[in-house]
Design a protein around this motif. Structure first.
Motif, PDB file in Angstrom:
ATOM      1  N   ASP A 207      60.235  42.670  90.592  1.00  0.00           N
ATOM      2  CA  ASP A 207      59.749  41.832  89.499  1.00  0.00           C
ATOM      3  C   ASP A 207      60.838  40.928  88.927  1.00  0.00           C
ATOM      4  OD1 ASP A 207      57.232  42.894  89.743  1.00  0.00           O
ATOM      5  OD2 ASP A 207      57.490  44.356  88.134  1.00  0.00           O
ATOM      6  N   LEU A 208      62.104  41.243  89.205  1.00  0.00           N
ATOM      7  CA  LEU A 208      63.185  40.372  88.740  1.00  0.00           C
ATOM      8  C   LEU A 208      63.264  39.147  89.646  1.00  0.00           C
ATOM      9  CD1 LEU A 208      66.101  42.816  87.804  1.00  0.00           C
ATOM     10  CD2 LEU A 208      64.493  41.639  86.279  1.00  0.00           C
ATOM     11  N   LYS A 209      63.430  38.006  89.028  1.00  0.00           N
ATOM     12  CA  LYS A 209      63.489  36.734  89.758  1.00  0.00           C
ATOM     13  C   LYS A 209      64.929  36.260  89.855  1.00  0.00           C
ATOM     14  CE  LYS A 209      58.987  36.602  89.649  1.00  0.00           C
ATOM     15  NZ  LYS A 209      58.293  37.220  90.712  1.00  0.00           N
ATOM     16  N   PRO A 210      65.432  36.055  91.072  1.00  0.00           N
ATOM     17  CA  PRO A 210      66.779  35.520  91.231  1.00  0.00           C
ATOM     18  C   PRO A 210      66.862  34.095  90.680  1.00  0.00           C
ATOM     19  CG  PRO A 210      65.985  36.462  93.288  1.00  0.00           C
ATOM     20  CD  PRO A 210      64.814  36.376  92.353  1.00  0.00           C
ATOM     21  N   ARG A 211      68.017  33.766  90.102  1.00  0.00           N
ATOM     22  CA  ARG A 211      68.274  32.412  89.612  1.00  0.00           C
ATOM     23  C   ARG A 211      69.765  32.262  89.379  1.00  0.00           C
ATOM     24  NH1 ARG A 211      66.051  32.587  83.499  1.00  0.00           N
ATOM     25  NH2 ARG A 211      66.971  30.556  83.447  1.00  0.00           N
ATOM     26  N   ILE A 212      70.204  31.062  89.169  1.00  0.00           N
ATOM     27  CA  ILE A 212      71.603  30.821  88.824  1.00  0.00           C
ATOM     28  C   ILE A 212      71.697  30.811  87.298  1.00  0.00           C
ATOM     29  CG2 ILE A 212      73.507  29.165  88.896  1.00  0.00           C
ATOM     30  CD1 ILE A 212      72.986  30.561  91.584  1.00  0.00           C
ATOM     31  N   TRP A 213      72.665  31.555  86.764  1.00  0.00           N
ATOM     32  CA  TRP A 213      72.857  31.690  85.315  1.00  0.00           C
ATOM     33  C   TRP A 213      74.335  31.446  85.046  1.00  0.00           C
ATOM     34  CZ3 TRP A 213      69.619  32.339  81.257  1.00  0.00           C
ATOM     35  CH2 TRP A 213      70.102  32.876  80.083  1.00  0.00           C
ATOM     36  N   TYR A 214      74.649  30.349  84.383  1.00  0.00           N
ATOM     37  CA  TYR A 214      76.047  29.993  84.126  1.00  0.00           C
ATOM     38  C   TYR A 214      76.878  30.017  85.416  1.00  0.00           C
ATOM     39  CZ  TYR A 214      74.837  30.359  79.218  1.00  0.00           C
ATOM     40  OH  TYR A 214      74.252  30.179  77.996  1.00  0.00           O
ATOM     41  N   GLY A 215      76.291  29.522  86.480  1.00  0.00           N
ATOM     42  CA  GLY A 215      76.992  29.405  87.747  1.00  0.00           C
ATOM     43  C   GLY A 215      77.037  30.672  88.588  1.00  0.00           C
ATOM     44  N   MET A 216      76.409  31.742  88.122  1.00  0.00           N
ATOM     45  CA  MET A 216      76.439  33.026  88.826  1.00  0.00           C
ATOM     46  C   MET A 216      75.051  33.392  89.340  1.00  0.00           C
ATOM     47  SD  MET A 216      78.512  35.323  86.046  1.00  0.00           S
ATOM     48  CE  MET A 216      77.506  34.752  84.665  1.00  0.00           C
ATOM     49  N   PRO A 217      74.977  34.126  90.449  1.00  0.00           N
ATOM     50  CA  PRO A 217      73.694  34.714  90.824  1.00  0.00           C
ATOM     51  C   PRO A 217      73.263  35.666  89.707  1.00  0.00           C
ATOM     52  CG  PRO A 217      75.233  34.832  92.655  1.00  0.00           C
ATOM     53  CD  PRO A 217      76.021  34.402  91.450  1.00  0.00           C
ATOM     54  N   ALA A 218      71.992  35.571  89.351  1.00  0.00           N
ATOM     55  CA  ALA A 218      71.480  36.385  88.251  1.00  0.00           C
ATOM     56  C   ALA A 218      70.015  36.706  88.515  1.00  0.00           C
ATOM     57  CB  ALA A 218      71.640  35.635  86.930  1.00  0.00           C
ATOM     58  N   TYR A 219      69.478  37.602  87.685  1.00  0.00           N
ATOM     59  CA  TYR A 219      68.118  38.099  87.887  1.00  0.00           C
ATOM     60  C   TYR A 219      67.458  38.223  86.525  1.00  0.00           C
ATOM     61  CZ  TYR A 219      70.433  38.790  92.224  1.00  0.00           C
ATOM     62  OH  TYR A 219      71.146  38.535  93.359  1.00  0.00           O
ATOM     63  N   ALA A 220      66.260  37.646  86.396  1.00  0.00           N
ATOM     64  CA  ALA A 220      65.528  37.614  85.130  1.00  0.00           C
ATOM     65  C   ALA A 220      64.077  37.997  85.382  1.00  0.00           C
ATOM     66  CB  ALA A 220      65.607  36.216  84.518  1.00  0.00           C
ATOM     67  N   LEU A 221      63.339  38.215  84.296  1.00  0.00           N
ATOM     68  CA  LEU A 221      61.930  38.568  84.439  1.00  0.00           C
ATOM     69  C   LEU A 221      61.079  37.388  84.885  1.00  0.00           C
ATOM     70  CD1 LEU A 221      61.510  40.974  81.406  1.00  0.00           C
ATOM     71  CD2 LEU A 221      61.626  41.568  83.840  1.00  0.00           C
ATOM     72  N   SER A 222      61.538  36.167  84.589  1.00  0.00           N
ATOM     73  CA  SER A 222      60.837  34.968  85.051  1.00  0.00           C
ATOM     74  C   SER A 222      61.835  33.822  85.122  1.00  0.00           C
ATOM     75  CB  SER A 222      59.681  34.603  84.110  1.00  0.00           C
ATOM     76  OG  SER A 222      60.164  34.026  82.920  1.00  0.00           O
ATOM     77  N   ALA A 223      61.392  32.723  85.694  1.00  0.00           N
ATOM     78  CA  ALA A 223      62.272  31.564  85.839  1.00  0.00           C
ATOM     79  C   ALA A 223      62.664  30.962  84.489  1.00  0.00           C
ATOM     80  CB  ALA A 223      61.590  30.505  86.701  1.00  0.00           C
ATOM     81  N   SER A 224      61.905  31.281  83.453  1.00  0.00           N
ATOM     82  CA  SER A 224      62.178  30.664  82.147  1.00  0.00           C
ATOM     83  C   SER A 224      62.711  31.648  81.103  1.00  0.00           C
ATOM     84  CB  SER A 224      60.910  29.983  81.631  1.00  0.00           C
ATOM     85  OG  SER A 224      59.882  30.936  81.484  1.00  0.00           O
ATOM     86  N   THR A 225      63.043  32.873  81.514  1.00  0.00           N
ATOM     87  CA  THR A 225      63.590  33.839  80.560  1.00  0.00           C
ATOM     88  C   THR A 225      65.072  34.071  80.858  1.00  0.00           C
ATOM     89  OG1 THR A 225      62.935  35.716  81.941  1.00  0.00           O
ATOM     90  CG2 THR A 225      61.377  35.013  80.231  1.00  0.00           C
ATOM     91  N   PRO A 226      65.813  34.552  79.867  1.00  0.00           N
ATOM     92  CA  PRO A 226      67.247  34.786  80.088  1.00  0.00           C
ATOM     93  C   PRO A 226      67.494  35.828  81.179  1.00  0.00           C
ATOM     94  CG  PRO A 226      66.718  34.869  77.744  1.00  0.00           C
ATOM     95  CD  PRO A 226      65.415  34.830  78.484  1.00  0.00           C
ATOM     96  N   ALA A 227      68.625  35.690  81.827  1.00  0.00           N
ATOM     97  CA  ALA A 227      69.019  36.647  82.860  1.00  0.00           C
ATOM     98  C   ALA A 227      69.277  38.007  82.236  1.00  0.00           C
ATOM     99  CB  ALA A 227      70.265  36.154  83.578  1.00  0.00           C
ATOM    100  N   LEU A 228      68.977  39.053  82.996  1.00  0.00           N
ATOM    101  CA  LEU A 228      69.240  40.425  82.580  1.00  0.00           C
ATOM    102  C   LEU A 228      70.427  41.013  83.341  1.00  0.00           C
ATOM    103  CD1 LEU A 228      65.559  41.729  82.481  1.00  0.00           C
ATOM    104  CD2 LEU A 228      66.937  40.893  80.574  1.00  0.00           C
TER     105      LEU A 228
END
Length: 117
Positions: free
Chosen positions: A40-61
């Protein structure tokens, strides 16, 4: 998977691909663990790092860093609990690693599962 999720995943894979070995293979393995145990965690880039969040529009966890050492970290958006015992009110939120053996893989999976439960 939505096109935004696919784009974000591609960016994470591309970011990992730019890393030098052996960090690249290790980070790819950690990425695979995260998406396997917490689909359920969605991969994305967060402050230049690989990250994982609940959705594309929520903060990384969860974030992955490749600095002098590899790092798995939880962001302030995760409900952290004090460790207790000798660590008292300290809240575990980051783990450094150089390789991923079977025990480390299990611990990463436990940490990530705790984030999404």
């Amino acid at each position: 998977m939505s096109s935004k999720d696919e784009k974000n995943l591609a960016q994470v894979i591309d970011k990992i691909a730019t890393m030098d070995e052996p960090q690249r293979s290790t980070m790819q393995r950690v990425h695979d663990i995260i998406v396997s145990v917490a689909p359920d965690l969605k991969p994305r880039i967060w402050y230049g790092m690989p990250a994982y969040a609940l959705s594309a529009s929520t903060p990384a966890l969860v974030t992955l860093r490749n600095d002098e050492r590899l790092n798995l970290a939880l962001t302030e958006k995760v409900e952290l609990r004090p460790a207790g015992g000798a660590d008292g009110a300290l809240m575990p939120a980051a783990w450094y690693f150089e390789t991923v053996d079977e025990d480390t893989e299990k611990r990463i999976a436990e940490i990530v599962r705790a984030v999404v439960s």
